[in-house]
Design a protein around this motif. Structure first.
Motif, mmCIF file in Angstrom:
data_model
loop_
_atom_site.group_PDB
_atom_site.id
_atom_site.type_symbol
_atom_site.label_atom_id
_atom_site.label_comp_id
_atom_site.label_asym_id
_atom_site.label_seq_id
_atom_site.Cartn_x
_atom_site.Cartn_y
_atom_site.Cartn_z
ATOM 1 N N THR A 1 -2.773 0.155 -5.196
ATOM 2 C CA THR A 1 -2.127 -0.861 -4.366
ATOM 3 C C THR A 1 -1.545 -1.926 -5.285
ATOM 4 O O THR A 1 -2.144 -2.258 -6.307
ATOM 5 C CB THR A 1 -3.142 -1.506 -3.399
ATOM 6 O OG1 THR A 1 -3.562 -0.530 -2.440
ATOM 7 C CG2 THR A 1 -2.536 -2.694 -2.656
ATOM 8 N N GLU B 1 -7.078 -5.199 -0.740
ATOM 9 C CA GLU B 1 -7.194 -6.283 0.241
ATOM 10 C C GLU B 1 -8.167 -7.356 -0.222
ATOM 11 O O GLU B 1 -7.936 -8.556 0.014
ATOM 12 C CB GLU B 1 -7.614 -5.717 1.597
ATOM 13 C CG GLU B 1 -6.539 -4.855 2.237
ATOM 14 C CD GLU B 1 -6.832 -4.540 3.688
ATOM 15 O OE1 GLU B 1 -7.867 -5.050 4.213
ATOM 16 O OE2 GLU B 1 -6.049 -3.802 4.315
ATOM 17 N N ARG B 2 -9.228 -6.955 -0.881
ATOM 18 C CA ARG B 2 -10.184 -7.938 -1.393
ATOM 19 C C ARG B 2 -9.524 -8.839 -2.429
ATOM 20 O O ARG B 2 -9.698 -10.066 -2.426
ATOM 21 C CB ARG B 2 -11.391 -7.229 -2.006
ATOM 22 C CG ARG B 2 -12.430 -8.192 -2.590
ATOM 23 C CD ARG B 2 -13.719 -7.480 -2.947
ATOM 24 N NE ARG B 2 -14.566 -8.322 -3.781
ATOM 25 C CZ ARG B 2 -14.911 -8.047 -5.022
ATOM 26 N NH1 ARG B 2 -14.488 -6.937 -5.605
ATOM 27 N NH2 ARG B 2 -15.686 -8.861 -5.707
ATOM 28 N N ILE C 1 -12.525 -6.837 -10.596
ATOM 29 C CA ILE C 1 -11.474 -5.978 -10.050
ATOM 30 C C ILE C 1 -10.558 -5.577 -11.207
ATOM 31 O O ILE C 1 -9.824 -6.413 -11.745
ATOM 32 C CB ILE C 1 -10.670 -6.708 -8.961
ATOM 33 C CG1 ILE C 1 -11.572 -7.047 -7.767
ATOM 34 C CG2 ILE C 1 -9.483 -5.846 -8.505
ATOM 35 C CD1 ILE C 1 -10.877 -7.843 -6.682
ATOM 36 N N ASP D 1 -6.804 -0.626 -8.039
ATOM 37 C CA ASP D 1 -7.270 0.501 -7.238
ATOM 38 C C ASP D 1 -7.150 0.139 -5.757
ATOM 39 O O ASP D 1 -7.446 -0.988 -5.352
ATOM 40 C CB ASP D 1 -8.720 0.823 -7.559
ATOM 41 C CG ASP D 1 -8.883 1.365 -8.977
ATOM 42 O OD1 ASP D 1 -8.077 2.213 -9.375
ATOM 43 O OD2 ASP D 1 -9.798 0.896 -9.687
ATOM 44 N N ALA D 2 -6.732 1.107 -4.955
ATOM 45 C CA ALA D 2 -6.481 0.843 -3.535
ATOM 46 C C ALA D 2 -7.694 0.236 -2.834
ATOM 47 O O ALA D 2 -7.555 -0.630 -1.962
ATOM 48 C CB ALA D 2 -6.059 2.135 -2.836
ATOM 49 N N LYS D 3 -8.901 0.648 -3.247
ATOM 50 C CA LYS D 3 -10.093 0.148 -2.574
ATOM 51 C C LYS D 3 -10.308 -1.341 -2.808
ATOM 52 O O LYS D 3 -11.070 -1.989 -2.077
ATOM 53 C CB LYS D 3 -11.319 0.941 -3.022
ATOM 54 C CG LYS D 3 -11.627 0.841 -4.516
ATOM 55 C CD LYS D 3 -12.818 1.714 -4.894
ATOM 56 C CE LYS D 3 -13.112 1.643 -6.386
ATOM 57 N NZ LYS D 3 -14.249 2.528 -6.766
ATOM 58 N N TYR D 4 -9.652 -1.907 -3.838
ATOM 59 C CA TYR D 4 -9.807 -3.331 -4.140
ATOM 60 C C TYR D 4 -8.622 -4.169 -3.661
ATOM 61 O O TYR D 4 -8.651 -5.393 -3.787
ATOM 62 C CB TYR D 4 -9.945 -3.532 -5.656
ATOM 63 C CG TYR D 4 -11.171 -2.929 -6.271
ATOM 64 C CD1 TYR D 4 -12.442 -3.219 -5.787
ATOM 65 C CD2 TYR D 4 -11.058 -2.057 -7.367
ATOM 66 C CE1 TYR D 4 -13.569 -2.650 -6.367
ATOM 67 C CE2 TYR D 4 -12.190 -1.504 -7.948
ATOM 68 C CZ TYR D 4 -13.443 -1.801 -7.450
ATOM 69 O OH TYR D 4 -14.558 -1.253 -8.021
ATOM 70 N N LYS E 1 0.825 -1.211 0.000
ATOM 71 C CA LYS E 1 0.000 0.000 0.000
ATOM 72 C C LYS E 1 0.860 1.263 0.000
ATOM 73 O O LYS E 1 0.345 2.356 -0.237
ATOM 74 C CB LYS E 1 -0.903 0.015 1.231
ATOM 75 C CG LYS E 1 -1.848 -1.177 1.331
ATOM 76 C CD LYS E 1 -2.650 -1.111 2.623
ATOM 77 C CE LYS E 1 -3.566 -2.307 2.786
ATOM 78 N NZ LYS E 1 -4.327 -2.264 4.042
ATOM 79 N N GLN F 1 -3.480 6.420 -5.187
ATOM 80 C CA GLN F 1 -4.721 5.678 -4.937
ATOM 81 C C GLN F 1 -4.651 4.240 -5.462
ATOM 82 O O GLN F 1 -5.672 3.632 -5.749
ATOM 83 C CB GLN F 1 -5.926 6.415 -5.547
ATOM 84 C CG GLN F 1 -5.997 6.412 -7.071
ATOM 85 C CD GLN F 1 -5.288 7.584 -7.688
ATOM 86 O OE1 GLN F 1 -4.360 8.136 -7.109
ATOM 87 N NE2 GLN F 1 -5.720 7.987 -8.881
#
Length: 400
Positions: A338, A388-389, A366, A383-386, A258, A336
């Motif tokens: 990862t 960890e998923r 994703i 994208d950072a929001k995805y 990250k 933004q």
């Protein structure tokens, strides 16, 4: 007499009570007949606090001044631990990096160890039971204080073990190396043994357990490393040469980074000299870049790459200098994203790993951008929001 290098991280020495507990543990080992070299980090968040004070003064501190300041954190720890050992009638000697003869080359804030004075340790062990060394620091050929950069205490410990040809034990707040950070995927499995090359790849791609520099030293000098939790009876992980197993897994672990930024450069004309100037500046500033892609044609130049976010200030200074010669140069820094990577030495002999990863991300909707591969890893920028998923889905797909 058995000789061992031990290293205790900042969280392990975060309070005087913790230092006392470590002193009790070390006393038992000394009484069992071991000669110990103990490398310690600064206590807890000391380094962050020192940096906060600096930023309240200036955003552009002199590197030599900053190196001098940051090394004081480790000096506190070696003093407290030595006092604790001597209070237990164990003869201890605290040493700064300078006193320990750790010679370095390179920039003041991210130097590399060039030499260690091993004769000093042989001499000191004639008088002392335990030698306590400040991690993260050394000195250059002008006798100036230098630091080894992020994770520098790991590098100090492994370099000492390599120079003295003895095992290295690194203790921290985790119980070993996991297939992925358990905070991201609680079902992550702890690895009993991991190869140097897999650990180097995991570290370089975002796993924050050990620095890749320390693993590289261990690999070059064939030094086994044990990574475990401080003062815990739970078994940790051995990092050592590749071992032959009857059945290798294709994927050993998943790393999530990250702490990265994505850089995009555009210029309306393609000048080979511009590319040369960019990479000369990166080399001079000792900035490591990753996931490079380039489009160069009659319509101009587009270059993109990723790098650690800790060096954002340096990269901005580079671009400002380049704009003096290339006024039309446009650059964008984005944070933004990862990087998600799968790592495993079994990839050499098994097919279909990349296909599985692609399908996993596509089926989960994703999107991914840049992709890079090595012999034992595949990395994706998402994208950072995805992030960890994506990592959790990959762990499930490869049964990690």
């Amino acid at each position: 007499m058995k000789r061992t290098v031990l290293k205790f991280g900042g969280s392990s020495v975060a309070s005087i009570d913790k230092i006392k507990d470590i002193a009790n543990y070390l006393s038992r080992r000394v009484k069992d007949g071991e000669q110990l070299i103990v490398v310690v980090s600064a206590m807890g968040k000391t380094t962050d606090e020192l940096l906060a004070h600096v930023h309240s003064i200036t955003d552009s501190p002199n590197e030599q001044d900053l190196a001098m300041l940051l090394t004081t954190g480790e000096q506190q720890t070696i003093s407290y631990l030595s006092i604790s050992m001597n209070d237990r009638d164990i003869k201890a000697k605290p040493l700064t990096g300078f006193q320990a003869g750790i010679e370095t080359v390179g920039h003041h804030l991210k130097s590399k160890i060039s030499k260690v004075n091993t004769k000093l340790f042989d001499h000191l062990f004639l008088t002392y039971d335990i030698i306590i060394v400040a991690g993260f620091q050394g000195f250059n050929d002008e006798n100036e204080i230098t630091t080894l950069g992020r994770g520098g205490s790991d590098t100090t410990a492994v370099a000492l073990a390599a120079a003295l040809q003895c095992p290295c034990e690194i203790y921290t707040d985790v119980t070993g190396v996991y297939s992925i950070d358990p905070r991201i995927y609680p079902e992550a499995k702890r690895l009993k043994v991991v190869s140097y090359e897999e650990m180097m790849e995991m570290s370089a791609l975002g796993a924050g357990v050990l620095t890749s520099r320390s693993i590289e030293i261990a690999k070059n000098y064939n030094i086994p490393i044990y990574l475990g939790k401080t003062l815990s009876q739970e078994k940790g992980t051995w990092i050592m040469p590749t071992i032959e197993m009857l059945e290798k897994k294709a994927v050993t672990g998943v790393a999530v980074d990250k702490d990265m930024i994505h850089i995009t450069l555009n210029h309306p004309a393609y000048y080979p000299q511009l590319l040369d100037d960019i990479f000369i500046n990166l080399e001079q500033e000792e900035i490591n870049v990753d996931m490079i892609s380039q489009i160069a044609n009659n319509e101009g130049l587009q270059l993109s790459f990723t790098m650690k976010d800790t060096e954002e200030h340096q990269i901005q200074q580079i671009f400002k200098r380049l704009r003096q010669d290339y006024p039309e140069l446009y650059f964008k820094i984005e944070d933004q994203f990862t990087k998600v990577s799968v790592i495993g030495s079994g990839m050499r002999d098994m097919t279909g790993v990349a296909s599985k990863v692609f399908r996993t991300l596509i089926e989960a909707n994703i999107p991914f951008y840049q992709v890079t591969t090595s012999e034992i890893s595949i990395s994706y920028v998402v994208d950072a929001k995805y992030g960890e998923r994506a990592a959790r889905l990959l762990c499930e797909r490869f049964e990690l």
